[in-house]
Each structure stands twice: as C-alpha cells, then as structure tokens.
Design an enzyme around this catalytic site. Sequence first.
Site, mmCIF file in Angstrom:
data_model
loop_
_atom_site.group_PDB
_atom_site.id
_atom_site.type_symbol
_atom_site.label_atom_id
_atom_site.label_comp_id
_atom_site.label_asym_id
_atom_site.label_seq_id
_atom_site.Cartn_x
_atom_site.Cartn_y
_atom_site.Cartn_z
ATOM 1 N N GLU A 1 -2.612 19.009 -28.483
ATOM 2 C CA GLU A 1 -2.952 19.318 -27.009
ATOM 3 C C GLU A 1 -4.239 20.063 -26.680
ATOM 4 O O GLU A 1 -4.144 21.169 -26.172
ATOM 5 C CB GLU A 1 -1.762 19.791 -26.354
ATOM 6 C CG GLU A 1 -0.520 19.229 -26.286
ATOM 7 C CD GLU A 1 0.739 19.459 -25.734
ATOM 8 O OE1 GLU A 1 0.740 20.743 -25.042
ATOM 9 O OE2 GLU A 1 1.838 18.750 -25.617
ATOM 10 N N GLU B 1 4.986 13.636 -29.942
ATOM 11 C CA GLU B 1 5.793 14.955 -29.701
ATOM 12 C C GLU B 1 6.590 14.635 -28.368
ATOM 13 O O GLU B 1 5.908 13.864 -27.396
ATOM 14 C CB GLU B 1 4.911 16.016 -29.718
ATOM 15 C CG GLU B 1 6.025 17.318 -29.027
ATOM 16 C CD GLU B 1 4.995 18.664 -28.817
ATOM 17 O OE1 GLU B 1 4.129 18.874 -29.649
ATOM 18 O OE2 GLU B 1 5.219 19.317 -27.831
#
Length: 535
Positions: free
Chosen positions: A255, A359
């Site tokens: 991220e 994820e």
Amino acid sequence: MAASRAVVLLLLAAFCCSGLGAAEVSPCHPRSYGADSVVCVCSSDYCDFPGVLQAGPAGTYTSVTSSRDGLRFHVESGSFSQSPSNASVVVHVDDRYEYQAIMGFGGAFTDAAGITIDSLPEVTQEVLLRSYFSPEGLEYNLCRVPIGGSDFSTRPYSYDDVEGDVELSHFNLTLEDYRYKLPYIRRAKELSEKEFMLFGSPWSPPAWMKENGHFNGSGGLLKEMWQPWSNYFVKFVKQYEAEGAPLWGLTTQNEPLTGFEEDYPWNTCAWTAEDQRDWIKQSLGPALEEAGLRRLKLMVPDHSRNALPWYPATILEDPAAALYVDGIAIHWYRDDVIGASVMDETQALFPDRFLLYTEACDGSYAPPGERVVLGDWSRAEHYAYNIIEDLNHWSTGWVDWNLALDTEGGPNWAFNFVDSPVIVDKEKGEFYKQPMFYALGHFSKVLVPGSRRVYASVSSPSDTVSVTAFHNPADNTSAVVILNSGDAAEVVAVGVGVGGGTHFINVDIPAKAITSLLFAPPEADGESDTNNGVF
C-alpha cells in the site's frame, strides 16, 4: 521432536478423513455466539475436514454447499438432465470462451497469525495447519509473508535497525521469523500437494532509511537508500530460502499510497508511481538479476483499486522498468466504492501481466468490540461475492490476510484489529472456523491451479445470484461456484454445452448459501467434441 510429531500424527489419524464423503464423516461441530450463523469448533480431539473432492464419472456432478443456516461443505451428487427443472435461475456455461488461468488461493503468515497458532497445543496447531493446507483441508497453495514487521506484529521492527548500516552488515532475521513464521511456512509446504508459492511484501524499510525516521507516519525512502533497500530484498530472499522457505514472488511495497497520509498509524513507506518506476529499473530489478533472483515474480502496486490502472501503467509503460515486473497486485479495501471495471482497463492495457488479489480482511471498519464477530455469515457472503467479482474481472487468485487471529482480532501493535477465517481461543486451547473459512474453501477446493475461467452468465434476471466458472484442461473437468445472497432458496439450472446442445445440472441452493459444483461434462449424443456449447 520426531517423537512429538509422531504422536501428533497418530492423534490426527483418529479424526482426519479423506475421500468424497469426508464432509459427512467429519461434520462441523457447531457453536453459536449469537450472530446469524455458527462457527465450527476444532480442538485436539475433533475437527471437521471437507476431504478430497473429485468429479465423478462423465454426466454426473458433485455439489458442495455451505449456508447461513449451518451447512458446512455439505456434499451431494447427481446426474445431468436434458432440461432445466422448474428453475428460478438459469446459468449458462460455455468453455469455448477461455480467459485467465488460476494461480491459487491462500492467506498470510503474519507475526500475529504465528503467535496465535503457537498459543495452541501442538496437536491443535497441526490440526489448524492441515485445515488450511492438506488435501483434506482447503488446499491453500499461494501465500504471503511480511518482509519484517507489519501492523500485525507486537512491535515495529526491521531486519536491520542499526542506524546508518548501509552495508547491511547487521541484517538478520528475528525471533518472529524463527518462531512464528518459518516453522509454519515449512510445515504448510510439507502438507501441500500442490506447488506451494510464497511471496514477500515489505511494510516499511528500516526507519533510518526513511525521510521521517519512523516506521509509520508520512514519508518515503531516502533516495540515497534506494540501493541499500534493494540489497535488503536480496538478503531477505536468500535468508528465507536458506531456512527452507523458498520464495515464488515479491511485491514492491504494501500500500504505497498510505505513506502520503499524515500521521498514518502503522508501518508504511510512500512511493509515487514515478519514483517506484525509477527505483525498480535502476536498483531493485538489477539487484535481483545480479543475485540470480529474476525468477521471482515481481508485483506492483500491492494497493487497492484506487491505484488502477494509473499506478501500474506509470511503471509498465516504461520498457526498462517493465522488464522486471510480472504482475499487478490488488487489495480489496476500496472495492465497495470503486467498480471492477478498472481491473478490465488494467488487463486490457497489459494483457501479458497477471492480476492477483493479495490482501483482504473483514472487520477493519467495524466499531471497537465488533472487529471479530464469531459466526457472522454476512462476512462470508462479502468474501464470496468479492472473489466471484474479482475472478470474473481477471484476477488469477485471491490471498486472504491473517491465517489466524485471537478473539480480539490481533495481536496488533497499532490496535488495528480485524476478523479472520480462523479465530483462536488460547484459554480453551481450541480454534473456531468462521463462515469466511468455508467461503474461501468453496474456491480453493475446486478451482485447481491451471484451470481457466470460462464464459458464464445468469440468463434469468437475478439480483441475488452470482456465478463464476472454470475449466481444467488437464482432466477435462469443470467447476462452477454460485452465491445466493438472497433470503429465499433458488432452484438453479446450470446449462453446459455438449456437442450441439445443452445438458443441465439442476440444483437447489438454500437462502444465503454458496454452492460449488464439480463435474466432467456428459458425453455428447453422436458427437466427439463434448466441450462446445451453443446457447
């Protein structure tokens, strides 16, 4: 240790079953905690296993169903029909039209998962790992491991916290790796009969390599640290492989856009797409190549859909950077607000790169005290709907977040508690298979690596039925996964093209249920080609 393992295996033999009927032989031991469904309780004495699922003879099918009302991998079998039978929903499948191939399904070996598993008795630890990785379990084959610490650790750390050690002479794995990650990774690899594929993802470089000097907060990597950070990747891979945990792939940064958020609470590192592009082509890619590690699958951006397609496009449109990038990694956290069309756009731009969900977890946005909800069917439905949507828009698999957590949804040093398909109660020495566990199994058990997505559509109008379909060319079997998110049962007819016509699987799907179908197509009447369907 060998004697201890022998005792574990003998105890497991008392209740681990395999074969088509294993779901009936080893059913769920349900327990209600007041939610709309139940958990299945597992301990050193008992656990449910779905068993080995196989397609029957041509013209027959196996159905596997889990539901809000308590079915868990309930197995039935039947035969194809010449026509739909009072169907409320008709699904058409046509394997003449093939798309992406499946890579796999799995979860993450976080510190929190390992700490939680380690809190169980040794026999129960083995039961949990078998539940995920063995042929009689979910058959996970594609898993993730944080490179160093993450929020799901008990402390922020890296593999070299010695200030200014640009030569990485103090680089070393930690107690967390040796006790909570590596032993379970090695055992998972032993249990899996599929190729076990492990990929690493970094949350943050050592704090001294970053602009802000912290693992968290806003800030990126100092440019003078681009090469030391690349060398750090190489050292991680080599040390993990020396410990019996070979890597299949890497993501460049977990991220990367979160590192631009002020006061971001846990491990992160900001990367603009332009800087990551230049780092990959100037430092990381050459470092991996020089170390003989170009075989690893490198993925960008490891972020939610809001980074598509622009972030990977910035990297992949540069030929020098694209040389080192194999896939596009996606997280699910913005899927409810950003449509799947961005995945189609990304795939159309880069059809030679795979898309992979790396994820997902539920409960992260729930109020405190509701991060873990034992027996919550809506979270299983959320998983199933998302996986179907992602597969239908080019994802080659789906990797869950923590393999197991405690009853609070941790441990987590940043207090970012979430839910997990397996919740461990260390005080009772048992663990609970959440409805999410079975939702994942409805895909990982029937969608074999190498299977290719095929055309599937719901022809009768339905706002509650979702479907995805795959064909395995290795043995000419097919799998269809159907989600009924409605409050009423549905009679679903699945039309499969055979020769010049269509044969049907007629199956009753309960309200709030997931059904997976596994089958070999019937022989065509007077036709040699059983795979062509005309609707």
